[in-house]
Write a protein that holds these residues in place. Structure first.
Motif, PDB file in Angstrom:
ATOM      1  N   SER A 214       0.840  -1.205   0.000  1.00  0.00           N
ATOM      2  CA  SER A 214       0.000   0.000   0.000  1.00  0.00           C
ATOM      3  C   SER A 214       0.875   1.254   0.000  1.00  0.00           C
ATOM      4  O   SER A 214       0.629   2.205  -0.753  1.00  0.00           O
ATOM      5  CB  SER A 214      -0.921   0.000   1.220  1.00  0.00           C
ATOM      6  N   HIS A 215       1.914   1.251   0.841  1.00  0.00           N
ATOM      7  CA  HIS A 215       2.825   2.401   0.873  1.00  0.00           C
ATOM      8  C   HIS A 215       3.631   2.494  -0.409  1.00  0.00           C
ATOM      9  O   HIS A 215       3.863   3.599  -0.932  1.00  0.00           O
ATOM     10  CB  HIS A 215       3.753   2.255   2.091  1.00  0.00           C
ATOM     11  N   PHE A 216       4.058   1.367  -0.927  1.00  0.00           N
ATOM     12  CA  PHE A 216       4.819   1.304  -2.171  1.00  0.00           C
ATOM     13  C   PHE A 216       4.051   1.958  -3.314  1.00  0.00           C
ATOM     14  O   PHE A 216       4.614   2.714  -4.112  1.00  0.00           O
ATOM     15  CB  PHE A 216       5.094  -0.173  -2.496  1.00  0.00           C
ATOM     16  N   LEU A 348      11.386   2.800  -1.520  1.00  0.00           N
ATOM     17  CA  LEU A 348      11.884   1.974  -2.616  1.00  0.00           C
ATOM     18  C   LEU A 348      11.237   2.377  -3.931  1.00  0.00           C
ATOM     19  O   LEU A 348      11.914   2.558  -4.955  1.00  0.00           O
ATOM     20  CB  LEU A 348      11.614   0.501  -2.312  1.00  0.00           C
ATOM     21  N   ALA A 349       9.915   2.531  -3.932  1.00  0.00           N
ATOM     22  CA  ALA A 349       9.213   2.916  -5.151  1.00  0.00           C
ATOM     23  C   ALA A 349       9.627   4.306  -5.615  1.00  0.00           C
ATOM     24  O   ALA A 349       9.788   4.555  -6.820  1.00  0.00           O
ATOM     25  CB  ALA A 349       7.705   2.851  -4.927  1.00  0.00           C
ATOM     26  N   ALA A 350       9.806   5.244  -4.668  1.00  0.00           N
ATOM     27  CA  ALA A 350      10.208   6.601  -5.037  1.00  0.00           C
ATOM     28  C   ALA A 350      11.603   6.608  -5.650  1.00  0.00           C
ATOM     29  O   ALA A 350      11.852   7.302  -6.655  1.00  0.00           O
ATOM     30  CB  ALA A 350      10.167   7.502  -3.802  1.00  0.00           C
ATOM     31  N   LEU A 351      12.535   5.829  -5.090  1.00  0.00           N
ATOM     32  CA  LEU A 351      13.886   5.747  -5.649  1.00  0.00           C
ATOM     33  C   LEU A 351      13.850   5.218  -7.077  1.00  0.00           C
ATOM     34  O   LEU A 351      14.493   5.764  -7.977  1.00  0.00           O
ATOM     35  CB  LEU A 351      14.755   4.830  -4.785  1.00  0.00           C
ATOM     36  N   ILE A 352      13.093   4.141  -7.272  1.00  0.00           N
ATOM     37  CA  ILE A 352      13.003   3.545  -8.610  1.00  0.00           C
ATOM     38  C   ILE A 352      12.425   4.545  -9.601  1.00  0.00           C
ATOM     39  O   ILE A 352      12.930   4.713 -10.723  1.00  0.00           O
ATOM     40  CB  ILE A 352      12.140   2.263  -8.568  1.00  0.00           C
ATOM     41  N   THR A 353      11.373   5.249  -9.193  1.00  0.00           N
ATOM     42  CA  THR A 353      10.700   6.182 -10.099  1.00  0.00           C
ATOM     43  C   THR A 353      11.596   7.349 -10.474  1.00  0.00           C
ATOM     44  O   THR A 353      11.718   7.705 -11.661  1.00  0.00           O
ATOM     45  CB  THR A 353       9.409   6.705  -9.444  1.00  0.00           C
ATOM     46  N   ILE A 354      12.214   7.969  -9.483  1.00  0.00           N
ATOM     47  CA  ILE A 354      13.068   9.130  -9.752  1.00  0.00           C
ATOM     48  C   ILE A 354      14.196   8.760 -10.699  1.00  0.00           C
ATOM     49  O   ILE A 354      14.479   9.472 -11.673  1.00  0.00           O
ATOM     50  CB  ILE A 354      13.619   9.700  -8.433  1.00  0.00           C
ATOM     51  N   PHE A 355      14.841   7.626 -10.435  1.00  0.00           N
ATOM     52  CA  PHE A 355      15.971   7.218 -11.283  1.00  0.00           C
ATOM     53  C   PHE A 355      15.499   6.779 -12.667  1.00  0.00           C
ATOM     54  O   PHE A 355      16.129   7.102 -13.680  1.00  0.00           O
ATOM     55  CB  PHE A 355      16.750   6.099 -10.601  1.00  0.00           C
ATOM     56  N   ALA A 356      14.375   6.063 -12.728  1.00  0.00           N
ATOM     57  CA  ALA A 356      13.867   5.592 -14.015  1.00  0.00           C
ATOM     58  C   ALA A 356      13.496   6.759 -14.925  1.00  0.00           C
ATOM     59  O   ALA A 356      13.743   6.724 -16.135  1.00  0.00           O
ATOM     60  CB  ALA A 356      12.663   4.680 -13.807  1.00  0.00           C
ATOM     61  N   LEU A 390       2.098  -3.321 -10.640  1.00  0.00           N
ATOM     62  CA  LEU A 390       2.706  -4.295  -9.726  1.00  0.00           C
ATOM     63  C   LEU A 390       2.148  -4.124  -8.319  1.00  0.00           C
ATOM     64  O   LEU A 390       1.697  -5.091  -7.688  1.00  0.00           O
ATOM     65  CB  LEU A 390       4.219  -4.115  -9.724  1.00  0.00           C
ATOM     66  N   GLY A 391       2.181  -2.893  -7.826  1.00  0.00           N
ATOM     67  CA  GLY A 391       1.708  -2.650  -6.471  1.00  0.00           C
ATOM     68  C   GLY A 391       0.229  -2.922  -6.317  1.00  0.00           C
ATOM     69  O   GLY A 391      -0.210  -3.508  -5.312  1.00  0.00           O
ATOM     70  N   GLY A 392      -0.580  -2.519  -7.298  1.00  0.00           N
ATOM     71  CA  GLY A 392      -2.017  -2.759  -7.222  1.00  0.00           C
ATOM     72  C   GLY A 392      -2.349  -4.241  -7.175  1.00  0.00           C
ATOM     73  O   GLY A 392      -3.225  -4.675  -6.415  1.00  0.00           O
ATOM     74  N   ALA A 393      -1.623  -5.041  -7.974  1.00  0.00           N
ATOM     75  CA  ALA A 393      -1.855  -6.482  -7.972  1.00  0.00           C
ATOM     76  C   ALA A 393      -1.537  -7.081  -6.609  1.00  0.00           C
ATOM     77  O   ALA A 393      -2.305  -7.909  -6.079  1.00  0.00           O
ATOM     78  CB  ALA A 393      -1.007  -7.146  -9.058  1.00  0.00           C
ATOM     79  N   ILE A 395      -1.522  -5.517  -3.722  1.00  0.00           N
ATOM     80  CA  ILE A 395      -2.504  -5.050  -2.740  1.00  0.00           C
ATOM     81  C   ILE A 395      -3.723  -5.967  -2.747  1.00  0.00           C
ATOM     82  O   ILE A 395      -4.225  -6.384  -1.697  1.00  0.00           O
ATOM     83  CB  ILE A 395      -2.917  -3.591  -3.032  1.00  0.00           C
ATOM     84  N   VAL A 396      -4.204  -6.290  -3.931  1.00  0.00           N
ATOM     85  CA  VAL A 396      -5.367  -7.178  -4.047  1.00  0.00           C
ATOM     86  C   VAL A 396      -5.056  -8.560  -3.473  1.00  0.00           C
ATOM     87  O   VAL A 396      -5.851  -9.132  -2.707  1.00  0.00           O
ATOM     88  CB  VAL A 396      -5.803  -7.295  -5.524  1.00  0.00           C
ATOM     89  N   ILE A 397      -3.867  -9.093  -3.807  1.00  0.00           N
ATOM     90  CA  ILE A 397      -3.485 -10.428  -3.337  1.00  0.00           C
ATOM     91  C   ILE A 397      -3.346 -10.449  -1.816  1.00  0.00           C
ATOM     92  O   ILE A 397      -3.894 -11.326  -1.133  1.00  0.00           O
ATOM     93  CB  ILE A 397      -2.168 -10.866  -4.012  1.00  0.00           C
ATOM     94  N   GLU A 398      -2.600  -9.486  -1.275  1.00  0.00           N
ATOM     95  CA  GLU A 398      -2.338  -9.499   0.169  1.00  0.00           C
ATOM     96  C   GLU A 398      -3.581  -9.113   0.973  1.00  0.00           C
ATOM     97  O   GLU A 398      -3.729  -9.544   2.115  1.00  0.00           O
ATOM     98  CB  GLU A 398      -1.171  -8.568   0.505  1.00  0.00           C
ATOM     99  N   ARG A 399      -4.463  -8.318   0.401  1.00  0.00           N
ATOM    100  CA  ARG A 399      -5.723  -8.034   1.095  1.00  0.00           C
ATOM    101  C   ARG A 399      -6.525  -9.315   1.282  1.00  0.00           C
ATOM    102  O   ARG A 399      -7.063  -9.584   2.361  1.00  0.00           O
ATOM    103  CB  ARG A 399      -6.544  -7.012   0.316  1.00  0.00           C
ATOM    104  N   ARG A 400      -6.596 -10.102   0.230  1.00  0.00           N
ATOM    105  CA  ARG A 400      -7.320 -11.373   0.306  1.00  0.00           C
ATOM    106  C   ARG A 400      -6.668 -12.289   1.346  1.00  0.00           C
ATOM    107  O   ARG A 400      -7.362 -12.903   2.181  1.00  0.00           O
ATOM    108  CB  ARG A 400      -7.324 -12.034  -1.072  1.00  0.00           C
ATOM    109  N   ARG A 401      -5.348 -12.385   1.328  1.00  0.00           N
ATOM    110  CA  ARG A 401      -4.640 -13.244   2.281  1.00  0.00           C
ATOM    111  C   ARG A 401      -4.824 -12.748   3.717  1.00  0.00           C
ATOM    112  O   ARG A 401      -4.943 -13.563   4.646  1.00  0.00           O
ATOM    113  CB  ARG A 401      -3.157 -13.289   1.922  1.00  0.00           C
ATOM    114  N   THR A 402      -4.832 -11.422   3.897  1.00  0.00           N
ATOM    115  CA  THR A 402      -5.018 -10.870   5.236  1.00  0.00           C
ATOM    116  C   THR A 402      -6.403 -11.199   5.775  1.00  0.00           C
ATOM    117  O   THR A 402      -6.559 -11.592   6.942  1.00  0.00           O
ATOM    118  CB  THR A 402      -4.812  -9.341   5.208  1.00  0.00           C
ATOM    119  N   ARG A 403      -7.424 -11.048   4.951  1.00  0.00           N
ATOM    120  CA  ARG A 403      -8.786 -11.333   5.388  1.00  0.00           C
ATOM    121  C   ARG A 403      -8.952 -12.809   5.741  1.00  0.00           C
ATOM    122  O   ARG A 403      -9.654 -13.165   6.686  1.00  0.00           O
ATOM    123  CB  ARG A 403      -9.787 -10.911   4.314  1.00  0.00           C
ATOM    124  N   ILE A 404      -8.297 -13.676   4.982  1.00  0.00           N
ATOM    125  CA  ILE A 404      -8.325 -15.107   5.302  1.00  0.00           C
ATOM    126  C   ILE A 404      -7.588 -15.361   6.617  1.00  0.00           C
ATOM    127  O   ILE A 404      -8.048 -16.120   7.477  1.00  0.00           O
ATOM    128  CB  ILE A 404      -7.707 -15.926   4.157  1.00  0.00           C
TER     129      ILE A 404
END
Length: 418
Positions: A214-216, A348-356, A390-393, A395-404
């Motif tokens: 989510s933060h990423f 991590l995401a901000a570093l990748i974005t700025i450099f990319a 990548l992050g959105g996918a 989020i969906v996966i880990e949300r499902r795992r968290t609820r389980i």
């Protein structure tokens, strides 16, 4: 506020920095990348130092490190020295906000902590306003040395004030403790991140991974824009004057300040729907408006750039929901560890974005102020979309795992083979 001014001091003068150091886009992006990397890497040592010495000396040293960084930046004759300056800035900046949070915990009742933290964040955001038009105007009216040397002088002044005025804890207590005035509960304030088993245990919980992603996913676009690439894009790319570009970035800051309390209240009201109702819509809004700006024929109208600033401003408050996830799904003794893991995602995401973005500009032959081009900026900003997907996918996966994991949803049953 002063720490945020230091952090974002290149946001309005990125073009000036590129011209001063004859730096291409990838090299210019390294200024922000190195600064953020040091900031993130210093979180654990700062936590340990806060536990050992308290906020007063750590924040004082942080102010002095930022002063040294800005003075080095003012006098730096080359890119290498300037990068060292940004490293000093990142190290000093890393000491300030954790120190302030510790002061909140030791000086205010525990139940007022969340409100005081939000207010501190709101006030600090005003530092971005000071580092936009005022700093650029001051630099153009004087010189590079005077502008950055002046910030260094302010840091020295505030180092003296911090040491003279701040105390680690109230005089009636003998240690750094937090008191709940409703229940009388007292606990020792600790800031350090657990290592080894604690990190593995925190990451093993899907709620921590949900917080990380989510933060990423939420904050990197606005961070890359406001820290480095926003002003060059608006002025050299979209052709706005410095004043108009500063208006757009100011809208970003004000909108983020306005969204913060609203997002916090909504997160508290719908704790089990935060990802679907708040985080993913904030990500979708950023991606959708960026796509419109990138595909717009010719330069984008001012109203659209303001809409872009508002959409990106959603990312900061939405990223704070990640820390709600970390706090909700981890025991108190592992909270600092989970918070550190979560914070790492956004950096991590901000570093990748700025450099990319910098590399993408260089590959198109548009890596210097003389060659900046709107079409090159548009292609470079496409680097954000893979990270959102990548992050959105996840989020969906880990949300499902968290609820389980917490028993809200039944586990998936494997399909029977025919």
């Amino acid at each position: 506020m002063l720490a945020v001014v230091n952090r974002s001091s290149l946001s309005a003068v990125g073009v000036d920095a590129a011209e001063r150091f004859q730096a291409d886009a990838a090299t210019l992006s390294m200024f922000a990348v190195v600064q953020l990397a040091v900031y993130g890497g210093m979180q654990l040592p700062v936590g340990l130092l806060l536990d050992r010495f308290g906020a007063r000396p750590v924040m004082t040293v942080g102010m002095l490190l930022m002063a040294a960084g800005q003075l080095t930046m003012a006098l730096s004759p080359s890119v290498g020295v300037a990068i060292v300056a940004r490293m000093l800035l990142g190290a000093g900046d890393a000491a300030v906000f954790p120190g302030v949070l510790r002061l909140i915990a030791t000086w205010f009742p525990a139940q007022r902590g969340p409100v005081m933290s939000q207010l501190t964040g709101l006030v600090g955001q005003a530092g971005q306003l000071l580092s936009l038009a005022p700093l650029a105007a001051f630099l153009h009216a004087t010189s590079w040395q005077v502008a950055f040397g002046g910030i260094a002088g302010l840091c020295v002044l505030f180092a003296v004030l911090v040491f003279a005025l701040i105390r680690n804890h109230p005089p009636e207590v003998a240690a750094d403790v937090s008191v709940d005035t409703d229940t009388g509960a007292i606990r020792v304030v600790r800031s350090s991140v657990d290592t080894g088993v604690g990190i593995r245990a925190a990451w093993a919980h899907p709620g921590t991974r949900l917080a990380f992603w989510s933060h990423f996913t939420t904050m990197f676009s606005g961070t890359a824009f406001i820290l480095l690439w926003g002003m060059p894009f608006l002025t050299a790319g979209e052709g706005l004057s410095l004043g108009t570009a500063s208006l757009v970035t100011s809208v970003f800051v004000f909108a983020a300040m306005a969204f913060g309390p609203v997002m916090g209240a909504l997160s508290q009201r719908i704790p089990h729907r935060r990802s679907r109702a708040l985080v993913l819509p904030a990500v979708a809004a950023q991606a959708a408006v960026w796509l419109v700006v990138i595909c717009w024929p010719g330069t984008a109208p001012l109203w659209l750039l303001i809409v872009l600033a508002i959409a990106m401003a959603l990312g900061g408050p939405a990223s704070m929901i990640a820390f709600d996830h970390a706090r909700t799904h981890n025991p108190a003794h592992r909270l600092s560890t989970a918070t550190g893991i979560t914070n790492a995602g956004g950096f991590l995401a901000a570093l990748i974005t700025i450099f990319a973005i910098g590399v993408a500009l260089d590959l198109q032959g548009a890596g210097t102020p003389a060659t900046y081009d709107l079409d090159a900026f548009r292609i470079a900003f496409l680097a954000q979309f893979p990270l959102w997907l990548l992050g959105g996918a996840f989020i969906v996966i880990e949300r499902r795992r968290t609820r389980i994991h917490i028993g809200m949803d039944p586990p998936r049953t494997p399909r029977a083979r025919p």
